[in-house]
Design a protein around this motif. Structure first.
Motif, PDB file in Angstrom:
ATOM      1  N   GLY A  84      43.443  39.263  40.687  1.00 32.74           N
ATOM      2  CA  GLY A  84      43.596  37.462  40.439  1.00 32.74           C
ATOM      3  C   GLY A  84      43.065  37.358  39.144  1.00 32.74           C
ATOM      4  N   THR A  85      42.892  35.866  38.806  1.00 37.09           N
ATOM      5  CA  THR A  85      42.715  35.538  37.546  1.00 37.09           C
ATOM      6  C   THR A  85      41.145  35.822  37.416  1.00 37.09           C
ATOM      7  OG1 THR A  85      41.469  33.407  38.242  1.00 37.09           O
ATOM      8  CG2 THR A  85      44.467  33.661  37.515  1.00 37.09           C
ATOM      9  N   THR A  86      41.297  35.731  35.986  1.00 35.06           N
ATOM     10  CA  THR A  86      39.955  36.021  35.233  1.00 35.06           C
ATOM     11  C   THR A  86      38.933  35.256  35.670  1.00 35.06           C
ATOM     12  OG1 THR A  86      40.266  36.610  32.890  1.00 35.06           O
ATOM     13  CG2 THR A  86      37.881  35.963  33.263  1.00 35.06           C
ATOM     14  N   ALA A  87      38.845  33.878  36.305  1.00 32.67           N
ATOM     15  CA  ALA A  87      38.116  32.925  37.062  1.00 32.67           C
ATOM     16  C   ALA A  87      37.238  33.416  38.230  1.00 32.67           C
ATOM     17  CB  ALA A  87      38.338  31.220  37.390  1.00 32.67           C
ATOM     18  N   GLU A  88      38.725  33.514  39.104  1.00 37.03           N
ATOM     19  CA  GLU A  88      38.730  34.049  40.154  1.00 37.03           C
ATOM     20  C   GLU A  88      37.846  34.816  40.741  1.00 37.03           C
ATOM     21  OE1 GLU A  88      42.886  33.015  42.295  1.00 37.03           O
ATOM     22  OE2 GLU A  88      42.492  34.483  41.188  1.00 37.03           O
ATOM     23  N   ALA A  89      38.021  36.170  39.644  1.00 35.98           N
ATOM     24  CA  ALA A  89      37.331  38.101  39.553  1.00 35.98           C
ATOM     25  C   ALA A  89      35.469  37.526  39.340  1.00 35.98           C
ATOM     26  CB  ALA A  89      37.966  37.985  37.942  1.00 35.98           C
ATOM     27  N   ALA A  90      35.333  36.202  38.728  1.00 32.86           N
ATOM     28  CA  ALA A  90      34.230  36.244  38.370  1.00 32.86           C
ATOM     29  C   ALA A  90      33.427  35.230  39.043  1.00 32.86           C
ATOM     30  CB  ALA A  90      34.308  34.853  36.829  1.00 32.86           C
ATOM     31  N   SER A  91      34.038  34.824  40.052  1.00 33.47           N
ATOM     32  CA  SER A  91      33.508  33.990  40.859  1.00 33.47           C
ATOM     33  C   SER A  91      33.049  35.317  42.655  1.00 33.47           C
ATOM     34  CB  SER A  91      34.263  33.150  41.782  1.00 33.47           C
ATOM     35  OG  SER A  91      34.063  32.375  43.162  1.00 33.47           O
ATOM     36  N   ALA A  92      34.255  35.764  42.280  1.00 34.88           N
ATOM     37  CA  ALA A  92      33.923  37.207  43.323  1.00 34.88           C
ATOM     38  C   ALA A  92      32.338  37.731  43.410  1.00 34.88           C
ATOM     39  CB  ALA A  92      34.873  38.226  43.835  1.00 34.88           C
ATOM     40  N   VAL A  93      32.662  38.181  41.985  1.00 40.58           N
ATOM     41  CA  VAL A  93      31.221  39.565  41.362  1.00 40.58           C
ATOM     42  C   VAL A  93      29.635  37.932  41.567  1.00 40.58           C
ATOM     43  CG1 VAL A  93      29.413  40.459  39.595  1.00 40.58           C
ATOM     44  CG2 VAL A  93      32.574  40.350  39.839  1.00 40.58           C
ATOM     45  N   ASN A  94      30.201  37.586  41.764  1.00 46.35           N
ATOM     46  CA  ASN A  94      29.162  36.270  41.611  1.00 46.35           C
ATOM     47  C   ASN A  94      28.594  35.983  43.156  1.00 46.35           C
ATOM     48  OD1 ASN A  94      26.981  33.989  40.274  1.00 46.35           O
ATOM     49  ND2 ASN A  94      28.321  32.711  41.821  1.00 46.35           N
ATOM     50  N   ASP A 235      30.601  47.115  33.741  1.00 45.05           N
ATOM     51  CA  ASP A 235      31.329  47.736  33.813  1.00 45.05           C
ATOM     52  C   ASP A 235      32.646  47.101  34.690  1.00 45.05           C
ATOM     53  OD1 ASP A 235      31.397  50.398  32.740  1.00 45.05           O
ATOM     54  OD2 ASP A 235      29.859  50.338  33.819  1.00 45.05           O
ATOM     55  N   LEU A 236      31.168  46.497  35.363  1.00 45.00           N
ATOM     56  CA  LEU A 236      32.180  44.969  36.517  1.00 45.00           C
ATOM     57  C   LEU A 236      32.973  44.082  35.048  1.00 45.00           C
ATOM     58  CD1 LEU A 236      29.637  44.020  38.692  1.00 45.00           C
ATOM     59  CD2 LEU A 236      32.068  44.547  39.257  1.00 45.00           C
ATOM     60  N   ALA A 237      32.449  44.049  34.146  1.00 45.58           N
ATOM     61  CA  ALA A 237      32.786  42.926  33.251  1.00 45.58           C
ATOM     62  C   ALA A 237      34.604  43.109  32.776  1.00 45.58           C
ATOM     63  CB  ALA A 237      31.500  42.315  31.921  1.00 45.58           C
ATOM     64  N   ALA A 238      34.064  44.287  32.126  1.00 43.70           N
ATOM     65  CA  ALA A 238      35.162  45.108  31.613  1.00 43.70           C
ATOM     66  C   ALA A 238      36.570  44.758  32.963  1.00 43.70           C
ATOM     67  CB  ALA A 238      34.937  46.567  31.258  1.00 43.70           C
ATOM     68  N   VAL A 239      36.248  45.150  33.652  1.00 44.81           N
ATOM     69  CA  VAL A 239      37.389  44.387  35.217  1.00 44.81           C
ATOM     70  C   VAL A 239      37.541  43.042  35.205  1.00 44.81           C
ATOM     71  CG1 VAL A 239      37.451  45.077  37.144  1.00 44.81           C
ATOM     72  CG2 VAL A 239      36.396  47.191  36.463  1.00 44.81           C
ATOM     73  N   VAL A 240      36.363  42.847  35.073  1.00 43.88           N
ATOM     74  CA  VAL A 240      36.835  41.356  35.253  1.00 43.88           C
ATOM     75  C   VAL A 240      37.449  40.431  33.969  1.00 43.88           C
ATOM     76  CG1 VAL A 240      35.423  38.548  35.220  1.00 43.88           C
ATOM     77  CG2 VAL A 240      35.129  40.524  36.925  1.00 43.88           C
ATOM     78  N   GLU A 241      37.362  41.265  32.883  1.00 45.75           N
ATOM     79  CA  GLU A 241      38.049  40.815  31.434  1.00 45.75           C
ATOM     80  C   GLU A 241      39.288  40.971  31.894  1.00 45.75           C
ATOM     81  OE1 GLU A 241      35.092  42.440  28.725  1.00 45.75           O
ATOM     82  OE2 GLU A 241      34.356  40.262  29.123  1.00 45.75           O
ATOM     83  N   SER A 242      39.600  41.749  32.352  1.00 46.41           N
ATOM     84  CA  SER A 242      41.170  42.778  32.839  1.00 46.41           C
ATOM     85  C   SER A 242      41.701  41.509  32.995  1.00 46.41           C
ATOM     86  CB  SER A 242      40.884  44.167  32.523  1.00 46.41           C
ATOM     87  OG  SER A 242      40.720  43.754  33.940  1.00 46.41           O
ATOM     88  N   ALA A 243      41.551  40.632  34.136  1.00 45.95           N
ATOM     89  CA  ALA A 243      41.890  40.500  35.097  1.00 45.95           C
ATOM     90  C   ALA A 243      43.490  39.322  34.924  1.00 45.95           C
ATOM     91  CB  ALA A 243      41.679  38.970  36.010  1.00 45.95           C
ATOM     92  N   PRO A 244      44.145  39.103  35.174  1.00 45.12           N
ATOM     93  CA  PRO A 244      44.864  38.747  34.455  1.00 45.12           C
ATOM     94  C   PRO A 244      45.103  37.032  34.076  1.00 45.12           C
ATOM     95  CG  PRO A 244      46.329  38.859  37.142  1.00 45.12           C
ATOM     96  CD  PRO A 244      44.814  39.104  36.334  1.00 45.12           C
ATOM     97  N   GLU A 245      45.411  36.072  32.902  1.00 46.22           N
ATOM     98  CA  GLU A 245      45.266  35.023  32.739  1.00 46.22           C
ATOM     99  C   GLU A 245      46.487  33.738  33.763  1.00 46.22           C
ATOM    100  OE1 GLU A 245      42.714  33.310  32.228  1.00 46.22           O
ATOM    101  OE2 GLU A 245      41.499  35.345  31.476  1.00 46.22           O
ATOM    102  N   PRO A 246      45.904  32.827  34.339  1.00 40.42           N
ATOM    103  CA  PRO A 246      46.652  32.012  35.361  1.00 40.42           C
ATOM    104  C   PRO A 246      47.831  31.464  34.269  1.00 40.42           C
ATOM    105  CG  PRO A 246      44.242  30.807  34.480  1.00 40.42           C
ATOM    106  CD  PRO A 246      44.645  32.602  33.947  1.00 40.42           C
ATOM    107  N   THR A 247      49.805  31.856  35.090  1.00 34.89           N
ATOM    108  CA  THR A 247      50.236  31.244  34.371  1.00 34.89           C
ATOM    109  C   THR A 247      50.415  29.889  33.936  1.00 34.89           C
ATOM    110  OG1 THR A 247      51.309  31.230  36.078  1.00 34.89           O
ATOM    111  CG2 THR A 247      51.246  32.964  34.697  1.00 34.89           C
ATOM    112  N   ALA A 248      50.846  29.461  32.842  1.00 30.83           N
ATOM    113  CA  ALA A 248      51.336  28.008  32.553  1.00 30.83           C
ATOM    114  C   ALA A 248      51.937  27.205  33.570  1.00 30.83           C
ATOM    115  CB  ALA A 248      51.161  27.268  31.198  1.00 30.83           C
ATOM    116  N   THR A 249      52.156  25.750  33.924  1.00 27.68           N
ATOM    117  CA  THR A 249      52.840  25.765  34.973  1.00 27.68           C
ATOM    118  C   THR A 249      53.594  24.010  34.155  1.00 27.68           C
ATOM    119  OG1 THR A 249      51.803  23.810  35.803  1.00 27.68           O
ATOM    120  CG2 THR A 249      51.617  26.052  37.175  1.00 27.68           C
TER     121      THR A 249
END
Length: 249
Positions: A84-94, A235-249
């Motif tokens: 997922g994207t960084t935002a999606e990953a952070a939301s999942a942890v939250n 460690d979760l933060a490191a994994v979240v920060e490695s998530a891909p960023e959304p591509t521009a449309t």
């Protein structure tokens, strides 16, 4: 002591290096990679696996997540964090933090309902009616489906105070309290027969004491799981920060 493989040349990590840094055995590292907890390791020309510090973070994060929500959910969540994207990953942890907070609040409500069990015998009919809930309201308050409440009714666990001519159920204070206790006991892993036995014993002093003990253990277990999640934070933060960023449309 620095991160493994974080030196100037970022030397690739061997399986044994990852095992030592994460606290898992070499075989467990391979098994967790196969299960999707880790992203696939790069392979050298001679077939040896080559890892990075991110793999170590993922394993440490998995340990904390497994302690908080169980290994199956932890594996699913780690895969979601990677794709997922960084935002999606952070939301999942939250969402995991929110889940634990809700479980704790339900256990506390069950404790309050247990303390009120004897006092409810003196509650007036007017008070019971004014505090009554429909099946939809009670299901929403408990975070369960209405069908779950109907199943509990069939099993003799939570009985509505009355059912109208239109089959609409109304739950008074005793039923609401019983439902909160059932939610906590089921969350603690107790099967339907055990829950039925505990509820049936609440009119006895020893029955109340047993239910109180179970709820205390439930709260202690939630606290232990919450601490495991907190320990995995960096460690979760490191994994979240490695998530891909959304591509521009």
């Amino acid at each position: 002591m620095g991160e493994p493989g974080s030196g100037p040349q970022r030397i690739p990590l061997r399986t044994v290096d990852v095992a030592r840094a994460s606290g898992y055995s070499v075989q467990q590292v391979r098994d967790l990679e196969r299960l999707g907890v880790l992203p696939p390791a790069a392979r050298s020309d001679n077939g040896y696996r080559s890892y990075t510090p991110l793999h170590v973070h993922a394993l440490r994060a998995y340990r904390g997540l497994a302690g908080a929500v169980g290994p199956v959910v932890a594996r699913q969540l780690l895969a979601q964090l990677r794709t997922g994207t960084t935002a999606e990953a952070a939301s999942a942890v939250n969402a995991v933090h929110v889940r634990l907070a809700r479980e704790r609040e339900e256990a506390l409500r069950a404790q309050r309902a247990l303390r009120a069990t004897r006092a409810e015998a003196h509650t007036t009919e007017f008070e019971r009616e004014s505090d009554a809930m429909t099946i939809t309201e009670l299901a929403g308050a408990l975070g369960v489906r209405p069908s779950t409440l109907r199943f509990w009714e069939q099993e003799g666990l939570v009985m509505p105070e009355r059912v109208t001519s239109l089959r609409a159920r109304r739950y008074g204070l005793p039923a609401i309290g019983a439902a909160r206790i059932v939610v906590a006991l089921r969350g603690a892993g107790y099967g339907i027969p055990a829950v039925r036995e505990i509820l049936g014993s609440l009119h006895r002093l020893d029955g109340v004491g047993e239910a109180q003990r179970i709820l205390r253990q439930r709260l202690e277990g939630i606290a232990t799981r919450s601490v495991a999640l907190l320990r995995a934070g960096a460690d979760l933060a490191a994994v979240v920060e490695s998530a891909p960023e959304p591509t521009a449309t």
